[in-house]
Motif scaffolding. Structure first.
Motif: not given
Lengths: 119, 108
Positions: B21-24, B31-36, B67-74
């Motif tokens: 799964l992608s989150c852009r 990155s410390s503040y990105l959750a799923w 992931g980092s920056g603008t692209d994250f993956t679960l």
């Protein structure tokens, strides 16, 4: 047992007000910032508001700013959301959630309370 | 406001398959503040991943985040029947908190 229990939802006419409560148990309430997150029927999650541990700071989503207020009573282990000037698009399940101390994730959620704004 | 876009909207897979799964984000996210979160029908959301890559309490190790920056993956390495649900990413930044629109993982 860590638990959040929301109450106060119901059916309300447009323009009226409602106050939601979130009763907390099982952890030191005054150590955590707390959030309200809502979910309209069939839609995704929408963050609404956050309040700091001592209640001195609060922030709102643009969609509710000026109409909703968030507060807490640490002596009663209870979080509140005052909903004023309600509109039909405020119809949603409202969840309270605990914010993790270090990273702004929401690690404990209540079961939600439903608000329906309709004439 | 940081806008999160999730793709695909729906992912149809079979138990045992791998889910990605992608989150852009519209701007860089700490990155410390990105959750799923995982949400099943009629239930409250459940934290799955915090800090982009750390599993929450009780989450099995078939779940991983990156992931980092603008692209994250679960990633769910091998889908179990209990994993079919909607997954949301969420971030905190200067403009506040936002959730993505969600990815529904359903059974093929």
């Amino acid at each position: 047992q860590v638990q959040l229990v929301e109450s106060g939802g119901g059916v309300v006419q447009p323009g009226r007000s409602l106050r939601l409560s979130c009763a907390v148990s099982g952890f030191t309430f005054n150590s955590y910032a707390m959030h309200w997150v809502r979910q309209a029927p069939g839609k995704g999650l929408e963050w609404a508001a956050v309040i700091s541990q001592d209640g001195s700071m609060h922030y709102f989503a643009d969609s509710v700013k000026g109409r909703f207020t968030i507060s807490r009573d640490n002596s009663k282990n209870t979080l509140y959301l005052q909903l004023n000037s309600l509109r039909p698009d405020d119809t949603a399940v409202y969840y309270c959630a605990r914010e993790r101390i270090s990273d702004y994730g929401m690690d404990v959620w209540g079961q939600g309370t439903t608000v329906i704004v309709s004439s | 406001e940081t806008v999160l876009t999730q793709s695909p909207g729906t992912l149809s897979l079979s138990p045992g398959e791998r889910a990605t799964l992608s989150c852009r984000a519209s701007q860089s996210v700490n990155s410390s503040y990105l959750a799923w979160y995982q949400q099943k029908a009629g239930q409250a959301p459940r934290l799955v991943i915090y800090g982009a890559s750390s599993r929450a309490t009780g989450i099995p190790d078939r779940f991983s985040g990156s992931g980092s920056g603008t692209d994250f993956t679960l990633t769910i390495s091998r889908l179990e029947p209990d994993d079919f649900a909607v997954y949301y990413c969420q971030q905190y930044g200067r403009s506040g908190f936002t959730f993505g629109p969600g990815t529904k993982v359903d059974t093929k």
